[in-house]
Design a protein around this motif. Structure first.
Motif, mmCIF file in Angstrom:
data_model
loop_
_atom_site.group_PDB
_atom_site.id
_atom_site.type_symbol
_atom_site.label_atom_id
_atom_site.label_comp_id
_atom_site.label_asym_id
_atom_site.label_seq_id
_atom_site.Cartn_x
_atom_site.Cartn_y
_atom_site.Cartn_z
ATOM 1 N N PRO A 219 -3.229 -2.513 0.734
ATOM 2 C CA PRO A 219 -1.868 -3.041 0.914
ATOM 3 C C PRO A 219 -1.294 -2.751 2.283
ATOM 4 O O PRO A 219 -0.277 -3.332 2.664
ATOM 5 C CB PRO A 219 -1.070 -2.323 -0.171
ATOM 6 N N GLY A 220 -1.915 -1.833 3.039
ATOM 7 C CA GLY A 220 -1.380 -1.482 4.332
ATOM 8 C C GLY A 220 -0.162 -0.584 4.208
ATOM 9 O O GLY A 220 0.047 0.096 3.209
ATOM 10 N N PHE A 221 0.672 -0.622 5.222
ATOM 11 C CA PHE A 221 1.803 0.286 5.328
ATOM 12 C C PHE A 221 2.891 -0.069 4.329
ATOM 13 O O PHE A 221 3.345 -1.213 4.289
ATOM 14 C CB PHE A 221 2.350 0.236 6.753
ATOM 15 N N ARG B 265 7.878 9.107 -2.538
ATOM 16 C CA ARG B 265 6.623 9.066 -1.773
ATOM 17 C C ARG B 265 5.411 9.200 -2.690
ATOM 18 O O ARG B 265 4.349 8.653 -2.406
ATOM 19 C CB ARG B 265 6.613 10.148 -0.701
ATOM 20 N N GLU B 266 5.591 9.917 -3.818
ATOM 21 C CA GLU B 266 4.492 10.058 -4.771
ATOM 22 C C GLU B 266 4.216 8.732 -5.474
ATOM 23 O O GLU B 266 3.052 8.347 -5.666
ATOM 24 C CB GLU B 266 4.827 11.138 -5.795
ATOM 25 N N VAL B 267 5.272 8.020 -5.867
ATOM 26 C CA VAL B 267 5.104 6.722 -6.517
ATOM 27 C C VAL B 267 4.362 5.764 -5.593
ATOM 28 O O VAL B 267 3.416 5.087 -5.985
ATOM 29 C CB VAL B 267 6.471 6.126 -6.915
ATOM 30 N N LEU B 268 4.790 5.709 -4.327
ATOM 31 C CA LEU B 268 4.164 4.804 -3.361
ATOM 32 C C LEU B 268 2.728 5.210 -3.059
ATOM 33 O O LEU B 268 1.844 4.363 -2.925
ATOM 34 C CB LEU B 268 4.980 4.780 -2.068
ATOM 35 N N GLY B 269 2.501 6.506 -2.946
ATOM 36 C CA GLY B 269 1.156 6.989 -2.635
ATOM 37 C C GLY B 269 0.147 6.653 -3.721
ATOM 38 O O GLY B 269 -0.972 6.219 -3.436
ATOM 39 N N VAL B 270 0.542 6.815 -4.972
ATOM 40 C CA VAL B 270 -0.349 6.490 -6.087
ATOM 41 C C VAL B 270 -0.654 4.993 -6.110
ATOM 42 O O VAL B 270 -1.804 4.574 -6.271
ATOM 43 C CB VAL B 270 0.271 6.941 -7.424
ATOM 44 N N ASN C 264 10.178 2.940 8.811
ATOM 45 C CA ASN C 264 9.197 2.147 9.556
ATOM 46 C C ASN C 264 8.591 2.866 10.757
ATOM 47 O O ASN C 264 7.905 2.256 11.569
ATOM 48 C CB ASN C 264 9.853 0.846 10.009
ATOM 49 N N ARG C 265 8.853 4.168 10.870
ATOM 50 C CA ARG C 265 8.268 4.990 11.928
ATOM 51 C C ARG C 265 8.602 4.464 13.318
ATOM 52 O O ARG C 265 7.732 4.321 14.175
ATOM 53 C CB ARG C 265 6.745 5.075 11.766
ATOM 54 N N PHE C 266 9.882 4.176 13.540
ATOM 55 C CA PHE C 266 10.304 3.782 14.884
ATOM 56 C C PHE C 266 10.041 4.940 15.847
ATOM 57 O O PHE C 266 10.099 6.110 15.452
ATOM 58 C CB PHE C 266 11.802 3.484 14.903
ATOM 59 N N PRO C 267 9.798 4.657 17.106
ATOM 60 C CA PRO C 267 9.680 5.745 18.095
ATOM 61 C C PRO C 267 11.005 6.489 18.230
ATOM 62 O O PRO C 267 12.087 5.934 17.968
ATOM 63 C CB PRO C 267 9.314 5.002 19.387
ATOM 64 N N ASP C 268 10.943 7.743 18.640
ATOM 65 C CA ASP C 268 12.143 8.561 18.762
ATOM 66 C C ASP C 268 13.095 8.006 19.818
ATOM 67 O O ASP C 268 14.314 8.048 19.654
ATOM 68 C CB ASP C 268 11.778 10.003 19.106
ATOM 69 N N ALA C 269 12.541 7.497 20.891
ATOM 70 C CA ALA C 269 13.342 6.882 21.955
ATOM 71 C C ALA C 269 12.985 5.405 22.049
ATOM 72 O O ALA C 269 11.854 5.004 21.722
ATOM 73 C CB ALA C 269 13.072 7.573 23.285
ATOM 74 N N PHE C 270 13.929 4.590 22.475
ATOM 75 C CA PHE C 270 13.703 3.148 22.544
ATOM 76 C C PHE C 270 12.449 2.815 23.345
ATOM 77 O O PHE C 270 12.238 3.312 24.450
ATOM 78 C CB PHE C 270 14.914 2.456 23.168
ATOM 79 N N ASP C 271 11.621 1.949 22.771
ATOM 80 C CA ASP C 271 10.386 1.503 23.421
ATOM 81 C C ASP C 271 10.307 -0.009 23.301
ATOM 82 O O ASP C 271 10.056 -0.538 22.213
ATOM 83 C CB ASP C 271 9.178 2.156 22.740
ATOM 84 N N PRO C 272 10.522 -0.748 24.400
ATOM 85 C CA PRO C 272 10.528 -2.206 24.323
ATOM 86 C C PRO C 272 9.186 -2.803 23.932
ATOM 87 O O PRO C 272 9.128 -3.949 23.478
ATOM 88 C CB PRO C 272 10.937 -2.634 25.735
ATOM 89 N N THR D 270 2.589 -4.292 10.901
ATOM 90 C CA THR D 270 2.340 -5.304 9.869
ATOM 91 C C THR D 270 3.604 -5.993 9.385
ATOM 92 O O THR D 270 3.522 -6.995 8.681
ATOM 93 C CB THR D 270 1.636 -4.665 8.650
ATOM 94 N N GLY D 271 4.752 -5.469 9.733
ATOM 95 C CA GLY D 271 6.014 -6.022 9.259
ATOM 96 C C GLY D 271 7.021 -4.912 9.071
ATOM 97 O O GLY D 271 6.701 -3.726 9.239
ATOM 98 N N LEU D 272 8.238 -5.283 8.732
ATOM 99 C CA LEU D 272 9.333 -4.330 8.616
ATOM 100 C C LEU D 272 9.678 -4.105 7.151
ATOM 101 O O LEU D 272 10.104 -5.025 6.448
ATOM 102 C CB LEU D 272 10.557 -4.871 9.362
ATOM 103 N N VAL D 273 9.506 -2.874 6.666
ATOM 104 C CA VAL D 273 9.883 -2.524 5.295
ATOM 105 C C VAL D 273 11.401 -2.455 5.214
ATOM 106 O O VAL D 273 12.039 -1.684 5.943
ATOM 107 C CB VAL D 273 9.258 -1.181 4.876
#
Length: 241
Positions: A235-237, A217-222, A91-99, A105-108
């Protein structure tokens, strides 16, 4: 903000109960070993406690692999068998905690080998083009290129997975021999289907398609590319792998 010890070290964690459910699962399930540092980083950004199933899976497991590899549920991340990324990585969280940071769009929270994606709705699912209420599960279906509402939360979803709900849910998008093909994959792989799962040919005869293992990643990308071209909406992220 709650510190990591407040989130992980609770008086009444759900993990013992969840362990019993995993042991009694109606489907084959592998519990992957967690990366301790990554799982704690993930839990800190999630700001949920180990009293929840989401928090418990994050701090105690590297993820779950169900039905001989057909579905992967994300947790604290694991390097086992090709690796399953953590919720933070997916979900591409930031490297350090960011409140101030929240998933756009939501949490995969899970994926299947055909490119199906399970995600928890964010605070405004309609704006993201997704059905259901905030906090409910949605599913991006690779055979329709659209999001479907599941009308349950994360805890109920995990219970449903372990109780055998997958058998009916995937009755259409499976073919004779699917289990052996899924079991042969590394955790970082999915199954590329041609003609594509959303095609008229695949709907008519999925068993007659050509299938091969490829990076997930290839399956999702297609699927994402074709959804933008042919589907009802972008579909978004769908998760970072």
């Amino acid at each position: 903000m709650r510190e990591i010890d407040e989130l992980a070290n609770v008086d009444d964690p759900v993990w013992p109960e969840l362990q019993q459910a995993l042991a009694a699962s109606a489907v084959p399930v592998r519990v992957l070993p967690a990366d301790p540092a990554e799982s704690r980083r993930t839990l800190l950004q999630l700001q949920v406690t180990a009293r929840s199933v989401l928090g418990s899976l994050t701090v105690n497991t590297g993820g779950l692999v169900l039905d001989d590899g057909w579905v992967r549920v994300f947790g604290g991340g694991s390097s086992a068998n090709g690796g399953v990324p953590s919720l933070a990585q997916v979900n591409r969280f930031p490297d350090a905690f960011d409140p101030a940071w929240h998933p756009a769009t939501g949490l995969v929270v899970g994926q299947d080998v055909l490119g199906g994606v399970f995600a928890l709705n964010g605070h405004d699912p309609a704006a993201a083009g997704r059905p259901g209420a905030p906090g409910q599960l949605t599913y991006f279906a690779p055979d329709t290129l659209a999001w479907e509402g599941l009308t349950i939360g994360h805890s109920a979803w995990v219970s449903w997975l372990l109780s055998g709900g997958l058998e009916q849910f995937y009755e259409g998008p499976r073919w004779p021999g699917w289990r052996a093909e899924a079991a042969a994959l590394a955790n970082s792989q999915g199954i590329a289907v041609y003609p594509f799962p959303w095609s008229k040919e695949a709907h008519a005869d999925l068993a007659g398609t050509t299938r091969r293992p490829v990076p997930m990643r290839e399956v999702l990308g297609v699927a994402a590319d074709f959804a933008r071209q042919l589907g009802p909406a972008d579909p978004g992220f769908l998760g970072e792998l």
